[in-house]
Design a protein around this motif. Structure first.
Motif, mmCIF file in Angstrom:
data_model
loop_
_atom_site.group_PDB
_atom_site.id
_atom_site.type_symbol
_atom_site.label_atom_id
_atom_site.label_comp_id
_atom_site.label_asym_id
_atom_site.label_seq_id
_atom_site.Cartn_x
_atom_site.Cartn_y
_atom_site.Cartn_z
ATOM 1 N N VAL A 1 0.577 -1.011 -0.049
ATOM 2 C CA VAL A 1 0.099 -0.021 0.041
ATOM 3 C C VAL A 1 0.897 1.087 0.158
ATOM 4 O O VAL A 1 1.934 1.410 0.610
ATOM 5 N N SER B 1 -11.062 -1.103 3.190
ATOM 6 C CA SER B 1 -10.999 -0.272 1.783
ATOM 7 C C SER B 1 -12.063 -1.266 0.970
ATOM 8 O O SER B 1 -12.061 -2.281 0.864
ATOM 9 N N ASN C 1 -3.356 -2.743 -13.709
ATOM 10 C CA ASN C 1 -2.033 -2.629 -13.090
ATOM 11 C C ASN C 1 -1.795 -3.386 -11.657
ATOM 12 O O ASN C 1 -0.988 -3.368 -11.045
ATOM 13 N N TYR D 1 -4.420 -3.941 -8.129
ATOM 14 C CA TYR D 1 -5.668 -3.602 -7.268
ATOM 15 C C TYR D 1 -5.268 -2.101 -6.924
ATOM 16 O O TYR D 1 -4.356 -1.635 -6.395
ATOM 17 N N LYS D 2 -6.375 -1.415 -6.657
ATOM 18 C CA LYS D 2 -6.467 -0.043 -5.841
ATOM 19 C C LYS D 2 -7.423 -0.124 -4.740
ATOM 20 O O LYS D 2 -8.699 -0.513 -5.073
ATOM 21 N N LEU D 3 -6.805 0.290 -3.868
ATOM 22 C CA LEU D 3 -7.629 0.639 -2.540
ATOM 23 C C LEU D 3 -8.240 2.086 -2.556
ATOM 24 O O LEU D 3 -7.705 2.885 -2.830
ATOM 25 N N GLU D 4 -9.672 2.027 -2.034
ATOM 26 C CA GLU D 4 -10.301 3.073 -2.228
ATOM 27 C C GLU D 4 -11.156 3.315 -0.599
ATOM 28 O O GLU D 4 -11.829 2.613 -0.141
ATOM 29 N N GLU E 1 5.831 2.758 -0.188
ATOM 30 C CA GLU E 1 5.121 1.577 -0.345
ATOM 31 C C GLU E 1 5.396 0.857 0.970
ATOM 32 O O GLU E 1 6.647 0.586 1.246
ATOM 33 N N LEU F 1 -11.938 -2.437 -2.643
ATOM 34 C CA LEU F 1 -10.873 -3.110 -3.557
ATOM 35 C C LEU F 1 -11.109 -3.280 -4.904
ATOM 36 O O LEU F 1 -12.068 -3.897 -5.091
ATOM 37 N N ASN F 2 -10.834 -2.356 -5.664
ATOM 38 C CA ASN F 2 -10.936 -2.283 -7.309
ATOM 39 C C ASN F 2 -9.850 -2.972 -7.982
ATOM 40 O O ASN F 2 -8.654 -2.644 -7.859
ATOM 41 N N GLU F 3 -10.178 -3.954 -8.574
ATOM 42 C CA GLU F 3 -9.122 -4.301 -9.588
ATOM 43 C C GLU F 3 -8.946 -3.567 -10.961
ATOM 44 O O GLU F 3 -9.796 -2.913 -11.428
ATOM 45 N N THR F 4 -7.539 -3.304 -11.042
ATOM 46 C CA THR F 4 -7.206 -2.327 -12.389
ATOM 47 C C THR F 4 -6.432 -3.000 -13.158
ATOM 48 O O THR F 4 -5.837 -4.222 -12.995
#
Length: 86
Positions: A7, A51, A58, A60-63, A14, A53-56
């Motif tokens: 993260v 959070s 590249n 995953y992205k935490l929102e 990181e 968790l959205n897969e992108t």
């Protein structure tokens, strides 16, 4: 998904977190992750972060989740605790 995620903190560094729980909710149509950096508060309780968790493309992205999602996630956490106590 493995049990560790990396993260980016507010400084852009990181850092590694341990994934405690990953789940999807049909009610919201979203995926969620509960994780910890091993931080302990003044009551010796481990701090848990939650959070969306959205897969992108590249990874995953935490929102940050809205309050309405947080209420639903807290109920999931309560249910898990109730089931573990039985």
């Amino acid at each position: 998904m493995n049990n560790k995620i990396k993260v980016l903190n507010e400084k852009g560094e990181e850092i590694e977190a341990e994934v405690l729980l990953y789940f999807s909710l049909e009610k919201t149509g979203k995926d969620y992750v509960l994780y910890t950096f091993g931080e302990v508060d003044d009551k010796s309780m481990e701090t848990i972060h939650a959070s969306i968790l959205n897969e992108t493309e590249n990874g995953y992205k935490l929102e940050t989740m809205p309050d309405s999602d947080w209420e639903t996630v807290k109920e999931v956490m309560r249910e898990i605790i109730r089931n573990e106590q039985e």
